[in-house]
Design an enzyme around this catalytic site. Structure first.
Site, mmCIF file in Angstrom:
data_model
loop_
_atom_site.group_PDB
_atom_site.id
_atom_site.type_symbol
_atom_site.label_atom_id
_atom_site.label_comp_id
_atom_site.label_asym_id
_atom_site.label_seq_id
_atom_site.Cartn_x
_atom_site.Cartn_y
_atom_site.Cartn_z
ATOM 1 N N GLY A 45 -13.289 3.987 13.519
ATOM 2 C CA GLY A 45 -13.764 5.087 12.484
ATOM 3 C C GLY A 45 -14.342 4.422 11.362
ATOM 4 N N GLU A 99 -9.747 3.632 5.609
ATOM 5 C CA GLU A 99 -9.737 4.583 6.836
ATOM 6 C C GLU A 99 -10.681 5.437 6.726
ATOM 7 O OE1 GLU A 99 -8.902 5.356 9.428
ATOM 8 O OE2 GLU A 99 -6.815 6.189 9.736
ATOM 9 N N ASP A 103 -5.642 12.768 8.058
ATOM 10 C CA ASP A 103 -5.460 14.011 8.572
ATOM 11 C C ASP A 103 -3.923 14.342 8.488
ATOM 12 O OD1 ASP A 103 -6.275 16.291 10.119
ATOM 13 O OD2 ASP A 103 -5.675 15.367 12.067
ATOM 14 N N LYS A 131 -8.076 15.575 4.535
ATOM 15 C CA LYS A 131 -8.086 16.973 5.134
ATOM 16 C C LYS A 131 -6.638 17.432 4.627
ATOM 17 C CE LYS A 131 -10.062 17.190 9.499
ATOM 18 N NZ LYS A 131 -9.874 17.342 10.858
ATOM 19 N N PHE A 152 -13.044 20.199 12.530
ATOM 20 C CA PHE A 152 -13.013 18.863 13.020
ATOM 21 C C PHE A 152 -14.386 18.185 12.859
ATOM 22 C CE2 PHE A 152 -13.993 16.086 16.473
ATOM 23 C CZ PHE A 152 -12.560 15.265 16.620
ATOM 24 N N VAL A 153 -14.519 17.065 12.240
ATOM 25 C CA VAL A 153 -15.658 16.280 11.778
ATOM 26 C C VAL A 153 -16.047 15.184 12.503
ATOM 27 C CG1 VAL A 153 -15.627 17.565 9.515
ATOM 28 C CG2 VAL A 153 -14.649 15.246 9.959
ATOM 29 N N ARG A 165 -20.312 8.714 16.474
ATOM 30 C CA ARG A 165 -20.049 7.557 15.563
ATOM 31 C C ARG A 165 -21.351 7.179 14.666
ATOM 32 N NH1 ARG A 165 -14.507 6.205 16.195
ATOM 33 N NH2 ARG A 165 -13.967 5.778 18.219
HETATM 34 P P1 IMP Z 1 -3.774 11.141 11.152
HETATM 35 O O1 IMP Z 1 -2.634 10.100 11.796
HETATM 36 O O2 IMP Z 1 -3.170 12.520 11.633
HETATM 37 O O3 IMP Z 1 -3.883 10.952 9.796
HETATM 38 O O4 IMP Z 1 -5.004 10.782 11.780
HETATM 39 C C1 IMP Z 1 -5.883 9.885 11.498
HETATM 40 C C2 IMP Z 1 -6.848 9.789 12.548
HETATM 41 O O5 IMP Z 1 -7.186 10.912 13.400
HETATM 42 C C3 IMP Z 1 -8.171 9.239 11.841
HETATM 43 O O6 IMP Z 1 -8.284 7.667 11.810
HETATM 44 C C4 IMP Z 1 -9.339 9.715 12.992
HETATM 45 O O7 IMP Z 1 -9.206 8.823 13.961
HETATM 46 C C5 IMP Z 1 -8.490 10.902 13.643
HETATM 47 N N1 IMP Z 1 -9.020 12.222 13.249
HETATM 48 C C6 IMP Z 1 -8.397 12.904 12.354
HETATM 49 N N2 IMP Z 1 -9.280 14.053 12.100
HETATM 50 C C7 IMP Z 1 -10.463 13.784 12.495
HETATM 51 C C8 IMP Z 1 -11.402 14.704 12.554
HETATM 52 O O8 IMP Z 1 -11.821 15.835 12.209
HETATM 53 N N3 IMP Z 1 -12.681 13.989 13.341
HETATM 54 C C9 IMP Z 1 -12.590 12.913 14.254
HETATM 55 N N4 IMP Z 1 -11.281 12.208 14.038
HETATM 56 C C10 IMP Z 1 -10.235 12.759 13.353
#
Ligand code: IMP
Length: 179
Positions: A45, A99, A103, A131, A152-153, A165
């Site tokens: 990503g 990154e 999230d 987020k 969700f983006v 992507r």
């Molecule tokens: P975290 O470990 O929950 O912070 O997640 C991070 C990963 O979740 C990111 O690198 C994304 O790959 C994925 N992710 C989280 N939110 C989104 C979203 O809104 N769209 C697409 N991928 C997301």
């Protein structure tokens, strides 16, 4: 606009402008500290963001890639599995983790810990999106592009089932596309 996109949250122009600002800030900070950062981009990503950001960094840098996967079904802190590791030793290196989005914060928390365990001197984080309303682990990026609401983006690196992507903007996916 792609037919599956409900609305554009961050335009290509806004991304360009913010990358310019972040690139300058990062350059100024590392120049001041006399460090050459190793940018570690998390696949897949963060690739478009890395590619744009580095064109606005005017100090010497290196970059490398890592691919990690959270353990399935891990709702607590959990570990990450390394799918692709770094190509070189990072002993004493000043790492800037790149990154696409923070999230829950689990990925960055685990990867930061892992890099420090591998001997990194310091680990900072730059994320295109944040987020904060979804955070489970209290972790903040040192440099953030845009704070976004809990939607969700997709686009500019972010996917849904590996699609979207390549969109040049960050947008919200239409609800019917989740089905
Ligand atoms: P975290 O470990 O929950 O912070 O997640 C991070 C990963 O979740 C990111 O690198 C994304 O790959 C994925 N992710 C989280 N939110 C989104 C979203 O809104 N769209 C697409 N991928 C997301």
């Amino acid at each position: 606009m792609h037919q599956d996109v409900k609305k554009v949250l961050v335009s290509p122009e806004a991304i360009e402008q913010r990358c310019r600002e972040l690139g300058k800030q990062i350059s100024d900070d590392y120049r001041r500290d006399g460090e050459i950062p190793v940018l570690v981009a998390l696949l897949k990503g963060s690739v478009p963001f890395l590619a744009k950001l580095i064109t606005y960094i005017d100090i010497d840098i290196e970059f490398d890639f890592m691919d990690v996967k959270s353990y399935e079904g891990t709702e607590s802190i959990g570990d990450v599995r390394i799918l692709k590791d770094l190509d070189r030793s990072i002993k004493g290196a000043s790492i800037l983790l790149v990154e696409d989005i923070v999230d829950t914060g689990r990925t960055l928390h685990e990867v930061s810990k892992l890099l420090l365990n591998k001997g990194a001197g310091r680990v900072k984080i730059v994320s295109l999106l944040d987020k904060p309303s979804r955070r489970v682990i209290p972790i903040e990026a040192d440099y953030t592009g845009f704070v976004i609401p809990n939607e969700f983006v997709i686009g500019f690196g972010l996917d849904f089932n590996e699609k979207y992507r390549n969109l040049p903007y960050v947008g919200v996916l239409k609800d019917e596309c989740y089905l």
